[in-house]
Design a protein around this motif. Sequence first.
Motif, PDB file in Angstrom:
ATOM      1  N   HIS A 174      27.995  51.382  16.029  1.00 35.57           N
ATOM      2  CA  HIS A 174      27.132  51.644  17.177  1.00 35.57           C
ATOM      3  C   HIS A 174      27.328  50.591  18.266  1.00 35.57           C
ATOM      4  O   HIS A 174      26.956  50.824  19.413  1.00 35.57           O
ATOM      5  CB  HIS A 174      25.672  51.665  16.742  1.00 35.57           C
ATOM      6  N   LEU A 175      27.866  49.439  17.883  1.00 33.55           N
ATOM      7  CA  LEU A 175      28.152  48.353  18.821  1.00 33.55           C
ATOM      8  C   LEU A 175      26.898  47.923  19.571  1.00 33.55           C
ATOM      9  O   LEU A 175      26.906  47.691  20.781  1.00 33.55           O
ATOM     10  CB  LEU A 175      29.284  48.760  19.769  1.00 33.55           C
ATOM     11  N   ASP A 176      25.807  47.830  18.810  1.00 32.59           N
ATOM     12  CA  ASP A 176      24.530  47.368  19.331  1.00 32.59           C
ATOM     13  C   ASP A 176      24.327  45.898  18.978  1.00 32.59           C
ATOM     14  O   ASP A 176      24.767  45.439  17.915  1.00 32.59           O
ATOM     15  CB  ASP A 176      23.380  48.185  18.737  1.00 32.59           C
ATOM     16  N   GLY A 177      23.646  45.177  19.860  1.00 33.36           N
ATOM     17  CA  GLY A 177      23.347  43.781  19.583  1.00 33.36           C
ATOM     18  C   GLY A 177      23.073  43.013  20.856  1.00 33.36           C
ATOM     19  O   GLY A 177      23.150  43.555  21.968  1.00 33.36           O
ATOM     20  N   PRO A 178      22.760  41.726  20.722  1.00 31.89           N
ATOM     21  CA  PRO A 178      22.454  40.910  21.900  1.00 31.89           C
ATOM     22  C   PRO A 178      23.684  40.654  22.755  1.00 31.89           C
ATOM     23  O   PRO A 178      24.823  40.741  22.287  1.00 31.89           O
ATOM     24  CB  PRO A 178      21.913  39.608  21.296  1.00 31.89           C
ATOM     25  N   ASN A 179      23.448  40.321  24.001  1.00 31.47           N
ATOM     26  CA  ASN A 179      24.535  40.063  24.936  1.00 31.47           C
ATOM     27  C   ASN A 179      25.410  38.910  24.456  1.00 31.47           C
ATOM     28  O   ASN A 179      24.917  37.891  23.959  1.00 31.47           O
ATOM     29  CB  ASN A 179      23.966  39.725  26.316  1.00 31.47           C
ATOM     30  N   GLY A 183      21.828  50.286  24.474  1.00 32.01           N
ATOM     31  CA  GLY A 183      21.611  49.106  25.291  1.00 32.01           C
ATOM     32  C   GLY A 183      22.722  48.084  25.280  1.00 32.01           C
ATOM     33  O   GLY A 183      22.636  47.064  25.971  1.00 32.01           O
ATOM     34  N   SER A 184      23.789  48.322  24.507  1.00 24.36           N
ATOM     35  CA  SER A 184      24.933  47.410  24.512  1.00 24.36           C
ATOM     36  C   SER A 184      26.175  48.166  24.075  1.00 24.36           C
ATOM     37  O   SER A 184      26.094  49.280  23.550  1.00 24.36           O
ATOM     38  CB  SER A 184      24.694  46.207  23.588  1.00 24.36           C
ATOM     39  N   CYS A 185      27.333  47.549  24.293  1.00 19.21           N
ATOM     40  CA  CYS A 185      28.603  48.149  23.892  1.00 19.21           C
ATOM     41  C   CYS A 185      29.622  47.031  23.743  1.00 19.21           C
ATOM     42  O   CYS A 185      29.318  45.855  23.974  1.00 19.21           O
ATOM     43  CB  CYS A 185      29.066  49.185  24.910  1.00 19.21           C
ATOM     44  N   LEU A 186      30.840  47.392  23.358  1.00 18.56           N
ATOM     45  CA  LEU A 186      31.914  46.419  23.195  1.00 18.56           C
ATOM     46  C   LEU A 186      32.641  46.236  24.523  1.00 18.56           C
ATOM     47  O   LEU A 186      33.050  47.210  25.156  1.00 18.56           O
ATOM     48  CB  LEU A 186      32.893  46.896  22.127  1.00 18.56           C
ATOM     49  N   SER A 187      32.806  44.981  24.931  1.00 20.21           N
ATOM     50  CA  SER A 187      33.495  44.652  26.174  1.00 20.21           C
ATOM     51  C   SER A 187      34.812  43.952  25.856  1.00 20.21           C
ATOM     52  O   SER A 187      34.836  42.962  25.115  1.00 20.21           O
ATOM     53  CB  SER A 187      32.617  43.739  27.035  1.00 20.21           C
TER      54      SER A 187
END
Length: 346
Positions: free
Chosen positions: A12-17, A47-51
């Motif tokens: 899901h690639l969810d997590g803090p910045n 709310g987040s993804c892989l950059s």
Amino acid sequence: MATTYAPVALLHLDGPNASTNVVDAMHNLWQASDGAKLTTADSKFGGSCLSLDGSGDFITTQGGQSFVFGTGDFTVEAWVKPTNTGRAMQVVDFYQTNQASWQMEVNAAGRLHFYGWNGITTASLVTGTSSLYGAWHHVAISRKAGTIYACVDGVVEASVANAVNFSNQVGQLAIGAQVSMRNAAYDYAGLIDEVRITRGTGWYSANFTPPSAPFPDEAVILIGQQRYALAVGQPAAAYSGARPLFAGRLYRNFQILGAEGRLVGTVKEKSLPANLPLKRRVRLVRERDGATVGETWSDATTGAYVFTNIDAAEAYSVVTYDYLHNYRAVIADNLSVASGGVELVP
């Protein structure tokens, strides 16, 4: 008849910045390289993804048999928002030159592209038609009944007959780069969210509505046209077909309905003139991450034990414990289809 669809990877690639902690609902262990990290500046869901910056950023996990599709159906899918670099970029990579392997990428024209084994060599297999640059798109490569489909935002843009055997195990499965056969020219620049790999199921063979929410952390049981969620550890006998099972997380270290592996053995005390069967507690452990898959007791008369409905793509260890504490535990390891320790059953 019930069929179980279980992902082999689900991120899901969810997590803090700026976090480098990548969680996989299927318990694969991922490692971030260079500057690969999560960002909360943008995402498709959660709310987040892989950059990834296109220069050495990627994430990897061990390239096990789970990602060897063989001749069967499969689906590789994700949400992507690539940056226009003017070159090809890997989304999901399980590739080795001139090996029966595969990779899903954005090509130099910004289109979905699947590269892999064609029965003779590795080559371009199928390419989409839409540009993916600058916006979120759902992309999927799906093989069903011997045909590979390239799908963008729910539209089948191209297809090709391909029933060959993707039989080679590659060292690492990577997201965002070509890693096992390292080539930095294919590093991905942009954002990736919601990656799911399913072995044994071609989800898409016609136009469909793209997912409007994160992928569920569960298996799906199909009875006729009715789908049901299979919860973690739910035994097959608990399913009556009268109503849906309650939803829950599915981890592949549990026995699941529809898996195709069986492991049998015996526990005996080494002695003369004949080895004596023993009743002992027997635990099945998945070698990839040490997860306990199941536990049983060997038969007091024959010493026999059996584990059924286990994932035949994995390797296992069997640990037997003496509940009388006269002996230490005994371990048999490297039990797999390749070693002859795991049987394939219909």
